[in-house]
Design an enzyme around this catalytic site. Structure first.
Site, short mmCIF file in Angstrom:
data_model
loop_
_atom_site.label_atom_id
_atom_site.label_comp_id
_atom_site.label_asym_id
_atom_site.label_seq_id
_atom_site.Cartn_x
_atom_site.Cartn_y
_atom_site.Cartn_z
N ASP A 142 9.82 -10.84 14.57
CA ASP A 142 8.82 -10.14 13.77
C ASP A 142 8.37 -11.04 12.63
O ASP A 142 9.10 -11.96 12.22
CB ASP A 142 9.40 -8.83 13.20
CG ASP A 142 8.31 -7.96 12.57
OD1 ASP A 142 7.51 -7.38 13.33
OD2 ASP A 142 8.26 -7.88 11.33
N GLU B 245 5.78 -11.24 8.81
CA GLU B 245 4.93 -10.63 7.78
C GLU B 245 3.90 -11.68 7.37
O GLU B 245 4.17 -12.89 7.45
CB GLU B 245 5.75 -10.18 6.57
CG GLU B 245 6.81 -9.13 6.88
CD GLU B 245 6.25 -7.83 7.42
OE1 GLU B 245 5.07 -7.54 7.15
OE2 GLU B 245 6.98 -7.12 8.13
N HIS C 126 4.55 -4.92 2.47
CA HIS C 126 5.82 -5.66 2.48
C HIS C 126 6.38 -5.96 1.10
O HIS C 126 7.56 -6.33 0.97
CB HIS C 126 5.70 -6.95 3.28
CG HIS C 126 4.53 -7.81 2.93
ND1 HIS C 126 4.32 -8.35 1.67
CD2 HIS C 126 3.47 -8.21 3.69
CE1 HIS C 126 3.22 -9.07 1.68
NE2 HIS C 126 2.66 -8.99 2.89
N HIS D 231 8.08 -2.97 4.81
CA HIS D 231 8.25 -3.80 5.99
C HIS D 231 8.97 -5.09 5.61
O HIS D 231 8.73 -5.66 4.54
CB HIS D 231 6.89 -4.16 6.60
CG HIS D 231 6.21 -3.01 7.25
ND1 HIS D 231 5.32 -3.17 8.30
CD2 HIS D 231 6.27 -1.68 7.02
CE1 HIS D 231 4.87 -1.99 8.68
NE2 HIS D 231 5.43 -1.06 7.90
N ASP E 272 12.85 -5.44 10.41
CA ASP E 272 12.07 -4.90 11.53
C ASP E 272 12.52 -5.48 12.87
O ASP E 272 12.49 -4.79 13.89
CB ASP E 272 10.58 -5.19 11.30
CG ASP E 272 10.00 -4.35 10.16
OD1 ASP E 272 10.75 -3.55 9.60
OD2 ASP E 272 8.81 -4.52 9.84
#
Length: 398
Positions: free
Chosen positions: A156, A158, A206, A302, A307
């Site tokens: 994952d 960001e 985030h 997040h 995640d």
């Protein structure tokens, strides 16, 4: 400038990373071929990739033009771009950690020169990339058990914003490794300095602000470690096109000839899996956690690694029926379940089905309620209710 005289194909991998590994190289000069291979009991994917190239270059006995083909971005970029920087830093990465493969590329004499892409005898290879092989190439066959690894990396990211085409950048990467559908305990995680501002909308998602990110490493400084971690694995990503778009954009900044990750590695998109299984329903990560009773109470904002951990549980739950039903029931999980505790996703995946499930038929009241519902659907669709047509067809057949 003379034409290519020797073509070289190399490959390498290991079982477990680190673990038992092997490498192979195929050298071809006109109609003549030579195959080299070797292995080590405890090694890494990247060391085996490096050893294949080093051994092939060492095998050359006179100056010549060489084309070396590899599917390892680590090998190509490591030798052509990163090694000079590591050498200046005393064989340490930008984060001051020792370079794991320095024993291969920093070796003295002929081997060191070969590893840096320039043999003492004068051969300077022309490096080319190829897609990761699907079929049994000769070099790949020589790797033996190492080629049959079953690694999964759940990934994952960001970012500073939603659109990579508008210049947005990665700011966090999180990866969790699975082996045989179980967590190996290994993970990769880093924050990144995007060298640009974070959008307000992304910041609300985030919480990673410009002040914090300005103190972090740049992508170029962690790229080698990331590529080593994911090399040879199947990637599992939720909405894969988004994350791969950003990763490929970052890698292309470092190498314009970068081959997209989806062409080099197997990729499973859990968003697509969820849409197939639950059509018409919300299939966000939060929605799937709720559906599979996965605890995501710590997800206030997040985060790439958090995640990835949650997505690991979601992936195991989504794919439990495909390959996990053959395992024996875990005794500890069974004891917890007997006390009324909620089983983890992995514990549920470990249950063995020992008998066919009992089929319950609808009773009279339920059949009447079903008929009323079909009447309403048939009326609303002006006689186009599929269930009614099926019933009519069944009656005609009788």
């Amino acid at each position: 400038m003379s034409s290519i005289e020797v073509q070289i194909w190399t490959d390498g991998a290991c079982l477990g990373n680190p673990g038992r590994g092997g490498w192979a190289a195929l050298l071809r000069k006109q109609a003549h071929e030579r195959v080299l291979s070797g292995g080590e009991p405890e090694t890494t994917n990247n060391r085996m990739e490096l050893m294949a190239a080093i051994a092939a270059l060492e095998a050359l006995r006179r100056p010549c033009r060489v084309e070396l083909s590899t599917d390892s971005q680590y090998l190509r970029q490591g030798i052509t771009e990163w090694v000079p920087r590591w050498q200046r830093n005393g064989w340490r990465t930008a984060s001051k950690a020792p370079v794991k493969e320095s024993g291969s590329v920093a070796a003295p004499g002929r081997r060191g020169e070969a590893a840096r892409g320039a043999l003492v005898v004068g051969a300077r290879p022309q490096w080319t990339s190829r897609k990761r092989a699907r079929g049994p190439s000769r070099a790949r066959r020589r790797r033996g058990p190492a080629a049959r690894m079953n690694r999964i990396v759940v990934l994952d990211t960001e970012t500073t914003g939603l659109e990579v085409n508008q210049g947005h950048r990665l700011i966090e990467i999180g990866c969790v490794e699975l082996g045989d559908r179980r967590r190996s305990g290994r993970h990769f995680h880093c924050y990144l300095n995007p060298e640009r501002a974070v959008d307000r909308g992304a910041l609300a998602v985030h919480g990673l602000d410009d002040a914090f990110l300005s103190t972090q490493s740049r992508f170029v400084e962690v790229a080698a470690e990331l590529l080593e971690f994911i090399d040879g694995a199947e990637l599992v990503i939720h909405n894969a096109a988004f994350d791969l778009g950003f990763l490929d954009a970052e890698l292309k900044r470092l190498d314009v000839a970068h081959v997209p990750l989806a062409q080099r590695l197997a990729v499973t998109d859990t968003l697509l899996l969820a849409r197939e299984r639950f059509p018409g329903q919300r299939n966000s990560l939060d929605a799937l956690c709720k559906r599979f009773e996965i605890d995501n109470s710590s997800r206030k904002l997040h985060g790439a690694l958090l995640d990835a951990e949650l997505l690991t549980d979601v992936y195991l739950a989504l794919t439990t029926g495909q390959s996990a039903l053959g395992f024996a029931f875990d005794a500890e999980a069974a004891g917890a379940a007997g006390k009324g505790a909620r089983m983890s996703t992995q514990a549920r995946a470990a249950i063995r089905i020992t008998q066919r499930p009992r089929v319950l038929l609808a009773n009279i009241e339920e059949q009447a309620a079903h008929a009323l519902r079909l009447d309403a659907l048939d009326k609303a669709s002006k006689g186009a209710c599929a269930w009614r047509r099926l019933e009519a067809d069944a009656g005609d057949g009788a």
